[in-house]
Design a protein around this motif. Structure first.
Motif, PDB file in Angstrom:
ATOM      1  N   GLN A  75     -13.146  -2.390  -0.239  1.00 54.07           N
ATOM      2  CA  GLN A  75     -12.587  -2.499  -1.584  1.00 54.07           C
ATOM      3  C   GLN A  75     -11.769  -1.265  -1.971  1.00 54.07           C
ATOM      4  O   GLN A  75     -11.454  -1.064  -3.132  1.00 54.07           O
ATOM      5  N   SER A  76     -11.414  -0.433  -1.010  1.00 57.56           N
ATOM      6  CA  SER A  76     -10.556   0.719  -1.265  1.00 57.56           C
ATOM      7  C   SER A  76      -9.114   0.254  -1.412  1.00 57.56           C
ATOM      8  O   SER A  76      -8.754  -0.891  -1.113  1.00 57.56           O
ATOM      9  N   THR A  77      -8.274   1.153  -1.840  1.00 55.25           N
ATOM     10  CA  THR A  77      -6.854   0.859  -2.029  1.00 55.25           C
ATOM     11  C   THR A  77      -6.048   1.463  -0.882  1.00 55.25           C
ATOM     12  O   THR A  77      -6.529   2.307  -0.126  1.00 55.25           O
ATOM     13  N   PHE A  78      -4.781   1.028  -0.795  1.00 56.14           N
ATOM     14  CA  PHE A  78      -3.899   1.602   0.217  1.00 56.14           C
ATOM     15  C   PHE A  78      -3.600   3.081  -0.089  1.00 56.14           C
ATOM     16  O   PHE A  78      -3.324   3.846   0.830  1.00 56.14           O
ATOM     17  N   GLY A  79      -3.661   3.454  -1.361  1.00 54.55           N
ATOM     18  CA  GLY A  79      -3.470   4.861  -1.697  1.00 54.55           C
ATOM     19  C   GLY A  79      -4.582   5.729  -1.150  1.00 54.55           C
ATOM     20  O   GLY A  79      -4.347   6.843  -0.660  1.00 54.55           O
ATOM     21  N   GLU A  80      -5.820   5.244  -1.217  1.00 52.38           N
ATOM     22  CA  GLU A  80      -6.938   5.981  -0.648  1.00 52.38           C
ATOM     23  C   GLU A  80      -6.819   6.052   0.869  1.00 52.38           C
ATOM     24  O   GLU A  80      -7.203   7.057   1.484  1.00 52.38           O
ATOM     25  N   LEU A  81      -6.287   5.009   1.452  1.00 52.50           N
ATOM     26  CA  LEU A  81      -6.058   5.025   2.893  1.00 52.50           C
ATOM     27  C   LEU A  81      -5.032   6.100   3.264  1.00 52.50           C
ATOM     28  O   LEU A  81      -5.201   6.825   4.258  1.00 52.50           O
ATOM     29  N   LYS A  82      -3.968   6.242   2.470  1.00 52.86           N
ATOM     30  CA  LYS A  82      -2.967   7.276   2.739  1.00 52.86           C
ATOM     31  C   LYS A  82      -3.554   8.673   2.586  1.00 52.86           C
ATOM     32  O   LYS A  82      -3.212   9.590   3.352  1.00 52.86           O
ATOM     33  N   LYS A  83      -4.434   8.869   1.603  1.00 53.00           N
ATOM     34  CA  LYS A  83      -5.041  10.187   1.420  1.00 53.00           C
ATOM     35  C   LYS A  83      -5.881  10.578   2.632  1.00 53.00           C
ATOM     36  O   LYS A  83      -5.845  11.728   3.090  1.00 53.00           O
ATOM     37  N   LEU A  84      -6.674   9.624   3.166  1.00 56.43           N
ATOM     38  CA  LEU A  84      -7.490   9.924   4.339  1.00 56.43           C
ATOM     39  C   LEU A  84      -6.618  10.230   5.546  1.00 56.43           C
ATOM     40  O   LEU A  84      -6.951  11.116   6.350  1.00 56.43           O
ATOM     41  N   LEU A  85      -5.498   9.531   5.667  1.00 52.74           N
ATOM     42  CA  LEU A  85      -4.598   9.789   6.789  1.00 52.74           C
ATOM     43  C   LEU A  85      -3.867  11.119   6.624  1.00 52.74           C
ATOM     44  O   LEU A  85      -3.659  11.848   7.602  1.00 52.74           O
ATOM     45  N   SER A  86      -3.465  11.459   5.399  1.00 54.13           N
ATOM     46  CA  SER A  86      -2.718  12.699   5.167  1.00 54.13           C
ATOM     47  C   SER A  86      -3.561  13.930   5.500  1.00 54.13           C
ATOM     48  O   SER A  86      -3.031  14.970   5.891  1.00 54.13           O
ATOM     49  N   GLU A  87      -4.895  13.819   5.360  1.00 52.13           N
ATOM     50  CA  GLU A  87      -5.758  14.938   5.724  1.00 52.13           C
ATOM     51  C   GLU A  87      -5.726  15.200   7.233  1.00 52.13           C
ATOM     52  O   GLU A  87      -5.954  16.329   7.665  1.00 52.13           O
ATOM     53  N   ARG A  88      -5.451  14.168   8.002  1.00 58.07           N
ATOM     54  CA  ARG A  88      -5.414  14.336   9.457  1.00 58.07           C
ATOM     55  C   ARG A  88      -4.047  14.797   9.950  1.00 58.07           C
ATOM     56  O   ARG A  88      -3.963  15.638  10.845  1.00 58.07           O
ATOM     57  N   LYS A  97       4.427   5.883   3.170  1.00 53.62           N
ATOM     58  CA  LYS A  97       4.296   4.521   2.657  1.00 53.62           C
ATOM     59  C   LYS A  97       3.622   3.655   3.714  1.00 53.62           C
ATOM     60  O   LYS A  97       3.765   3.875   4.920  1.00 53.62           O
ATOM     61  N   VAL A  98       2.846   2.676   3.227  1.00 52.78           N
ATOM     62  CA  VAL A  98       2.023   1.828   4.095  1.00 52.78           C
ATOM     63  C   VAL A  98       2.689   0.473   4.250  1.00 52.78           C
ATOM     64  O   VAL A  98       3.127  -0.143   3.267  1.00 52.78           O
ATOM     65  N   VAL A  99       2.745   0.011   5.502  1.00 53.33           N
ATOM     66  CA  VAL A  99       3.303  -1.306   5.811  1.00 53.33           C
ATOM     67  C   VAL A  99       2.205  -2.122   6.493  1.00 53.33           C
ATOM     68  O   VAL A  99       1.636  -1.700   7.513  1.00 53.33           O
ATOM     69  N   TYR A 100       1.931  -3.281   5.913  1.00 53.56           N
ATOM     70  CA  TYR A 100       0.923  -4.181   6.482  1.00 53.56           C
ATOM     71  C   TYR A 100       1.521  -5.584   6.549  1.00 53.56           C
ATOM     72  O   TYR A 100       2.014  -6.114   5.551  1.00 53.56           O
ATOM     73  N   LYS A 101       1.490  -6.124   7.745  1.00 52.43           N
ATOM     74  CA  LYS A 101       2.082  -7.440   7.998  1.00 52.43           C
ATOM     75  C   LYS A 101       3.556  -7.452   7.594  1.00 52.43           C
ATOM     76  O   LYS A 101       4.034  -8.358   6.898  1.00 52.43           O
ATOM     77  N   LYS A 103       5.194  -5.767   5.495  1.00 54.02           N
ATOM     78  CA  LYS A 103       5.459  -5.719   4.060  1.00 54.02           C
ATOM     79  C   LYS A 103       4.900  -4.409   3.494  1.00 54.02           C
ATOM     80  O   LYS A 103       3.751  -4.064   3.763  1.00 54.02           O
ATOM     81  N   GLU A 104       5.740  -3.728   2.746  1.00 48.63           N
ATOM     82  CA  GLU A 104       5.287  -2.480   2.147  1.00 48.63           C
ATOM     83  C   GLU A 104       4.266  -2.773   1.050  1.00 48.63           C
ATOM     84  O   GLU A 104       4.466  -3.652   0.208  1.00 48.63           O
ATOM     85  N   ARG A 105       3.189  -2.011   1.045  1.00 48.60           N
ATOM     86  CA  ARG A 105       2.099  -2.250   0.119  1.00 48.60           C
ATOM     87  C   ARG A 105       2.075  -1.177  -0.971  1.00 48.60           C
ATOM     88  O   ARG A 105       2.356   0.001  -0.722  1.00 48.60           O
ATOM     89  N   ASP A 106       1.710  -1.619  -2.154  1.00 44.65           N
ATOM     90  CA  ASP A 106       1.592  -0.707  -3.285  1.00 44.65           C
ATOM     91  C   ASP A 106       0.340   0.150  -3.117  1.00 44.65           C
ATOM     92  O   ASP A 106      -0.701  -0.355  -2.683  1.00 44.65           O
ATOM     93  N   PRO A 107       0.412   1.427  -3.479  1.00 47.65           N
ATOM     94  CA  PRO A 107      -0.782   2.276  -3.306  1.00 47.65           C
ATOM     95  C   PRO A 107      -1.990   1.812  -4.113  1.00 47.65           C
ATOM     96  O   PRO A 107      -3.124   2.134  -3.754  1.00 47.65           O
ATOM     97  N   SER A 108      -1.779   1.072  -5.206  1.00 49.09           N
ATOM     98  CA  SER A 108      -2.906   0.620  -6.024  1.00 49.09           C
ATOM     99  C   SER A 108      -3.473  -0.722  -5.579  1.00 49.09           C
ATOM    100  O   SER A 108      -4.449  -1.198  -6.167  1.00 49.09           O
TER     101      SER A 108
END
Length: 292
Positions: A75-88, A97-101, A103-108
């Motif tokens: 139930q997390s958001t794509f924005g939280e996913l970007k934060k975890l990735l940016s730490e690495r 920006k996140v692309v899934y299937k 299609k660019e996804r909104d961070p919220s």
């Protein structure tokens, strides 16, 4: 003559009136609040306390040529996913920006609502527009902070100069005189602060603060102009006022004796104050008196 049919008890039961149900309890729907997702879907609003109970999924995130496995709540958001990735990878989340299937996804947007499951693949790419926007916002915030700091420093300087203006005003009000150089120096210092304020570019809430300081400086400059006129008028009045001289004291050294006029036996004497070098050679007058 037509005869009516009588309804049987069974048929009467079939056509019995519809039963009424009690009205819905007010506030029952209010317990379930709704929200619109970025894609336009109307979903039930999530309870933050329920996130802990959501299952944890593994998402394979591709950035460049490398893959990163990130574990987070479904139930997390794509924005939280970007934060975890940016730490690495050491980049700012807003620069990605996140692309899934495809299609660019909104961070919220939520992962589970977008269809992300355990083992799903997500692609993260650089976002030049987001990086430029973030840099512009940083510059704007830095400019606002610099302007605010400058206005604060000018306010402190004006406070110091205001105390000096009050001291000069108190001296002139009591009838004293101040040096023209002191008044001119204060006016020059205040005008320098006004020039500094004019060079500050203030936006938003800083505009009223800048305008208030400008009005303060102008008020003190006008006060010094009036003070200068009073000081000059006081000096001119003192110059034209005649000097008061003390009245001359009358000093006399002449003494008169009347003993010689009324005493026939006592010769007239001269006081030492009126004696002259030739006084001993002058005979004293004598009068003859007759007794009756």
């Amino acid at each position: 003559m037509m005869l009516g049919r009588t309804k049987s008890p069974a048929a009467a039961k079939e056509f019995s009136p519809v039963k009424t149900f009690p009205a819905a309890v007010p506030g029952a729907d209010e317990a379930h609040q709704w929200e619109v997702r970025p894609g336009g879907m109307l979903v039930q609003k999530r309870d933050p306390d329920s996130v802990a109970a959501a299952p944890t999924i593994r998402v394979r995130v591709k950035y460049g040529a490398a893959y990163h496995e990130i574990y987070l709540s479904s139930q997390s958001t794509f924005g939280e996913l970007k934060k975890l990735l940016s730490e690495r990878i050491g980049l700012h989340p807003e620069d990605l920006k996140v692309v899934y299937k495809e299609k660019e996804r909104d961070p919220s947007a939520y992962l589970d609502i977008s269809g992300v499951k355990d083992g799903s693949k997500v692609v993260v790419v650089d976002d030049p527009a987001g990086r430029a926007k973030r840099l512009l916002e940083m510059r704007h915030r830095a400019k606002i902070a610099k302007a605010s700091n400058s206005i604060s420093q000018i306010s402190l300087e004006v406070d110091k100069l205001a105390s000096q203006v009050s001291e000069l005003d108190a001296i002139v009000t009591k009838g004293g005189k101040v040096a023209k150089k002191d008044v001119a120096n204060l006016i020059e210092l205040l005008m320098n602060q006004l020039v500094k304020l004019d060079g500050i570019v203030a936006d938003g809430d800083l505009k009223p603060q800048k305008r208030m300081q400008e009005r303060r400086v102008q008020k003190y400059v006008e006060k010094l102009d009036v003070l200068k006129v009073k000081n000059d008028a006081l000096k001119t009045t003192n110059e034209h006022m005649p000097a008061q001289q003390p009245p001359p004291s009358a000093v006399t050294t002449k003494w008169e004796t009347f003993d010689s006029l009324f005493s026939p036996t006592t010769p007239a004497t001269i006081t030492p104050a009126t004696a002259t070098p030739n006084a001993s050679s002058v005979p004293s007058p004598r009068f003859d008196w007759e007794l009756f």
